[in-house]
Design an enzyme around this catalytic site. Sequence first.
Site, PDB file in Angstrom:
ATOM      1  CB  SER A 120      -0.903  -0.012   1.227  1.00  0.00           C
ATOM      2  OG  SER A 120      -1.684   1.141   1.228  1.00  0.00           O
ATOM      3  N   GLY A 121       0.606   2.142  -0.938  1.00  0.00           N
ATOM      4  CA  GLY A 121       1.356   3.391  -1.018  1.00  0.00           C
ATOM      5  C   GLY A 121       2.594   3.300  -1.893  1.00  0.00           C
ATOM      6  CB  THR A 125      -3.569   3.943  -7.722  1.00  0.00           C
ATOM      7  OG1 THR A 125      -4.018   2.878  -6.886  1.00  0.00           O
ATOM      8  CG2 THR A 125      -4.743   4.639  -8.336  1.00  0.00           C
ATOM      9  CG  ASN A 170      -1.799   5.648  -0.660  1.00  0.00           C
ATOM     10  OD1 ASN A 170      -1.751   6.859  -0.837  1.00  0.00           O
ATOM     11  ND2 ASN A 170      -1.951   4.770  -1.637  1.00  0.00           N
ATOM     12  CB  SER A 173      -5.188   3.697   0.646  1.00  0.00           C
ATOM     13  OG  SER A 173      -4.963   2.321   0.579  1.00  0.00           O
ATOM     14  CB  SER A 174      -6.907   1.228  -4.265  1.00  0.00           C
ATOM     15  OG  SER A 174      -6.042   2.034  -5.018  1.00  0.00           O
ATOM     16  N   GLY A 388      -2.746  -2.905  -2.098  1.00  0.00           N
ATOM     17  CA  GLY A 388      -1.454  -3.511  -1.802  1.00  0.00           C
ATOM     18  C   GLY A 388      -1.434  -4.163  -0.424  1.00  0.00           C
ATOM     19  CD  GLU A 390      -4.303  -2.254   3.820  1.00  0.00           C
ATOM     20  OE1 GLU A 390      -3.951  -1.243   3.200  1.00  0.00           O
ATOM     21  OE2 GLU A 390      -5.473  -2.460   4.152  1.00  0.00           O
TER      22      GLU A 390
HETATM   23  N1  ATP Z   1       5.187   8.162 -10.037  1.00  0.00           N
HETATM   24  C1  ATP Z   1       4.860   8.927  -9.031  1.00  0.00           C
HETATM   25  N2  ATP Z   1       5.176  10.230  -9.044  1.00  0.00           N
HETATM   26  C2  ATP Z   1       4.842  11.018  -8.015  1.00  0.00           C
HETATM   27  N3  ATP Z   1       4.177  10.605  -6.941  1.00  0.00           N
HETATM   28  C3  ATP Z   1       3.819   9.323  -6.880  1.00  0.00           C
HETATM   29  C4  ATP Z   1       4.134   8.420  -7.921  1.00  0.00           C
HETATM   30  N4  ATP Z   1       3.657   7.214  -7.569  1.00  0.00           N
HETATM   31  C5  ATP Z   1       3.077   7.378  -6.358  1.00  0.00           C
HETATM   32  N5  ATP Z   1       3.156   8.628  -5.944  1.00  0.00           N
HETATM   33  C6  ATP Z   1       2.640   9.196  -4.670  1.00  0.00           C
HETATM   34  O1  ATP Z   1       2.376   8.140  -3.812  1.00  0.00           O
HETATM   35  C7  ATP Z   1       1.021   8.126  -3.421  1.00  0.00           C
HETATM   36  C8  ATP Z   1       0.513   6.708  -3.302  1.00  0.00           C
HETATM   37  O2  ATP Z   1       0.476   6.094  -4.544  1.00  0.00           O
HETATM   38  P1  ATP Z   1      -0.674   5.099  -4.981  1.00  0.00           P
HETATM   39  O3  ATP Z   1      -1.988   5.607  -4.553  1.00  0.00           O
HETATM   40  O4  ATP Z   1      -0.466   4.828  -6.407  1.00  0.00           O
HETATM   41  O5  ATP Z   1      -0.320   3.835  -4.149  1.00  0.00           O
HETATM   42  P2  ATP Z   1      -0.930   2.396  -4.263  1.00  0.00           P
HETATM   43  O6  ATP Z   1       0.183   1.479  -4.536  1.00  0.00           O
HETATM   44  O7  ATP Z   1      -2.044   2.393  -5.209  1.00  0.00           O
HETATM   45  O8  ATP Z   1      -1.457   2.133  -2.802  1.00  0.00           O
HETATM   46  P3  ATP Z   1      -2.749   1.349  -2.315  1.00  0.00           P
HETATM   47  O9  ATP Z   1      -2.411  -0.081  -2.336  1.00  0.00           O
HETATM   48  O10 ATP Z   1      -2.933   1.850  -0.948  1.00  0.00           O
HETATM   49  O11 ATP Z   1      -3.837   1.724  -3.216  1.00  0.00           O
HETATM   50  C9  ATP Z   1       0.303   8.914  -4.486  1.00  0.00           C
HETATM   51  O12 ATP Z   1      -0.834   9.522  -3.959  1.00  0.00           O
HETATM   52  C10 ATP Z   1       1.341   9.921  -4.873  1.00  0.00           C
HETATM   53  O13 ATP Z   1       1.327  11.001  -4.008  1.00  0.00           O
HETATM   54 MG    MG Z   2      -3.991   2.166  -5.122  1.00  0.00          MG
END
Ligand code: ATP
Ligand code: MG
Length: 1017
Positions: A120-121, A125, A170, A173-174, A388, A390
């Site tokens: 997660s994070g 996404t 996050n 977070s999805s 992800g 967690e």
């Molecule tokens: N390529 C990137 N460039 C800039 N910031 C990023 C990038 N990837 C992620 N982030 C930052 O990290 C945060 C978390 O990313 P994201 O929501 O994609 O995580 P996730 O893997 O989908 O987590 P979860 O499993 O909780 O959904 C985003 O809100 C953003 O602020």
């Molecule tokens: Mg996500």
Amino acid sequence: QDTKERCNQILRNMEASLTARDRVGIQDFVLLDAYTSESAFLDNLRKRFHENLIYTYIGTLLVSVNPYKELDIYSKKQMDTYMGVNFFELPPHIYALADNVFRTMLTEFNNHFILISGESGAGKTEASKKILQFYAVSCPSTKLLNNVRDRLLLSNPVLEAFGNAKTLKNDNSSRFGKYMDIQFDHQGGAVGGHILSYLLEKSRVVHQNHGERNFHIFYQLVEGGEDELLRWLGLQRNCQLYSYLVQGDCAKVSSVNDKSDWRTVQKALSVVDFSENDIEHLFGIIASVLHLGNVKFGADPRGYAILNNNPEMHWLSKVRHRKYKLRSALESDLFTPFTVDHAVYARDALAKAIYGRTFNWLVNKINESLANKDSSRKTVIGLLDIYGFEVFHVNSFEQFCINYCNEKLQQLFIQLTLKSEQEEYEMEGIEWEPVPYFNNKIICDLVEEKHRGIISVLDEECLRPGEATDLTFLEKMEEKMGGHPHFVTHKLADQKTRKTLERGDFRLLHYAGEVTYCVVGFLDKNNDLLYRNVKEVMRQSKNSIIKHCFPSTEPDSKKRPETVVTQFKSSLVGLTEILMSKEPWYVRCIKPNEGKQPGRFDDVLVRHQVKYLGLMEHLRVRRAGFAYRRRYEIFLQRYKPLCPDTWPNWKGTAAEGVQRLIKHLGYKPNEYKMGRTKIFIRHPRTLFATEDAFEVCKHELATRIQAKYKGYRVKGEFLKQREAATKIETCWRGLMARKERERRAWAVKVIKKFIKGFMTRNQPACVDNSEYLAFVRQNYLSRLKDNLPKTLLDKNNWLTPPPIMQEKSKLIYLYNLQLKLLTSSMFKGKKENYPFSVCRPFLDTRISEDDINVKVLQMIQHERIKYSVPVVKYDRNGFRPRLRQLIFTQAAAYLVEEAKIKQRIDYSSLKGVSVSNLSDNFLILHVTCDDIKQKGDLVLQCDYLFEALTKLSLVTSKQSCIKVVQGSVRFDIQPGREGFVDFKSGQESMVYRAKNGHLMVVSMEFKKYVHFSWQFQ
Ligand SMILES: Nc1ncnc2c1ncn2[C@@H]1O[C@H](COP(=O)(O)OP(=O)(O)OP(=O)(O)O)[C@@H](O)[C@H]1O
Ligand SMILES: [Mg+2]
């Protein structure tokens, strides 16, 4: 000196590139020297991370480290750079992966999916959004396709608003799993899409841990909703007023802008085909959940729950749940009154059910708008972005499901990469030293195995009659799973571990680390029960979405619905099947630190993720293995144009064909291996070189085909033109030949006629000789005209006439003689130079009609011209000589200068003509002149005096008016003004104005004139 300098330069360059490499590390881990060393792996990742190089490859797998800051690497320019470029030609990028997947799909016409994983994070996404954006820009675009593209892109903010929330890990977070298919037509146009969603974390609607939030949409509505809308929904712009929004004590998050997100969602909803009605009902539901959360229960004396005058009930009915029925449904179920706790439980269950089902409705609605109705064959690229792995301080049923899901995906990854890859080498008979890896199947089995796994035990406890509680569930697990290496509870643990576990906890040793779950709530959440009364009320709702979500056909409570975890398990099995039928691509996301901070690379944290994501093993398999493999038939089919022996068709087996082909291409022995059914190519660069050669060859082939076709077309055109030319030529020739024939026929006729005429020339005139004789006549006359004898009396020189012209000739001769006679009667013995004129034949005229001006001709022609002769006219005043033409017509004499008629003398007004008796050529025409304005008499000199006067006397029949005078002639310059011409003879002829004002004409003395004339005869 030069060489030394060059060497230094090279060394400097090498050094510079080495330092650069030292600084930015290696783009592809496959090239790492110490590829088995975790530290070297981590060093490379860290180096790159600190240079903002967040992407690194392991072959075609992309490792992405969350930068936690905006990087300038996602511009349109960057997308253009990566479009259609070979994977390894540019620095690693998510766009390169997206482009590679897209192009492979187009060339191989098969389905693919991109598995994005990480805790997660870690940025899953975000990565999936970047991929989608890349396709939105790089795919072909038309108005229709743009429409689909916009919907695909805008489905994201809608789903994120309803399915994402701030957690401790996050801020976005999805809280649901998402698998999205993007459908492409054979030209690569994105023509549709479909979304599958997995298990939404509904419990978040009614409860959030400290520091976490409810789903974004609630805050967006309260913060961003228009005043009027809030008034209508009975909401106030203050999150603190709603108990469902404040449990985590964190309604405001600095990284989230609820207001602007609200606007984005509004816009997106309209693009994704939501009607006004849908939107109204949707927010009615969101508001009703908030109101529901604020519903409070009192207790009656017996301790049963009662709903006092809750204002929320009013608003709930406003958003179309029936007030009184709902009230009773919340207070009791089937006449069994609830305790207060029970009532709160029923209320929360209702809120979760409403939200959960609305979310599913939302996904379906989006799918309707993305659906492609065209049935032609399509290929798809699937994007899997799921919650992800967690670990929280307290982990519950939701984390159990989420981590189980990640466990399953890891298993899939292992199967598709490590396991199947190695099995394939074995099957194909390729020499291979197996790479050891941790297979998490043991954990998957622990969770999901039938009758023995945790899920089975949980379901059993949920379904069995009697007093089942979360604790009895824990005991059952201890019974069944005791001794499993990945399962521990307080009771089973050794002394040391026991200290870290509560009595109601169980701990799983997941592939990604240990997670301690608290059993409290497992049974409830798994049952996910909704009271019958509540359901019934929902069915009767006027809100169309609620009505749709609670259909009357739902199986009643007697038949138990599947438990949540079983449904989830089946949906994951379904997902695995979907993925297994497609070509996999991987993005492995790594989280650099727990603090969401940019520039901080936590070694321990990253090392842990590298380990559980299996990146080292993957690298080892990659290093030892082959980047590319294809069945011989497919490989040969694609690349056979590259070798003359295999093009266009190979007669032998496909394997032999491939062998011949790669020999021709010059593959080195260590670059490839021949398996039983497939060729294995070790390095991507070998394949890329082949692919590049194929690209070039394709163009050559296309050019050749094009040239052939063009030649064929031009030849056809040429043949057509030639045929047309021949046809025109034939027609033309025919026409000319016919003309020639006509001419010849005519000539034959003429010749025949001529000969016949010639033969019958002496016969009396008849049809046969008429033309011939006419010709003879004309011929004779024109010859006669050109060959008149110098003197008329010279009869011997008269052209001998043809027999038929003898008579005529004589007549002509005589006519001329007659004229001469006339002349003689007028001038013989009267004018000195007459004798010299006798021998000169008279002509018809001295000026041909061609030499008379057209205008003059037009004016006098109707009078019929009889004779014309050039004359010199002497002005009446001053006697200046002027060249003029004298023309006799039937009616009058004209004096003409070029186009002008200077004077007309009607014969009736011609009084007389005077000439001298001497040898000059002067003549004076006397005219009757009544009008003073009229011109007077004419004084002329004419070289053909006798001829002209003879003709005049003939035309006018006024022979007598010609007078030969001596000495002087009086004439009228104009009526009443007289002039004189004096004639005398002298030594030489002269004309001049004498002192007395007379015109003096001196003609040569007769003797001299005779002498002179004879000289010129
Ligand atoms: N390529 C990137 N460039 C800039 N910031 C990023 C990038 N990837 C992620 N982030 C930052 O990290 C945060 C978390 O990313 P994201 O929501 O994609 O995580 P996730 O893997 O989908 O987590 P979860 O499993 O909780 O959904 C985003 O809100 C953003 O602020
Ligand atoms: Mg996500």
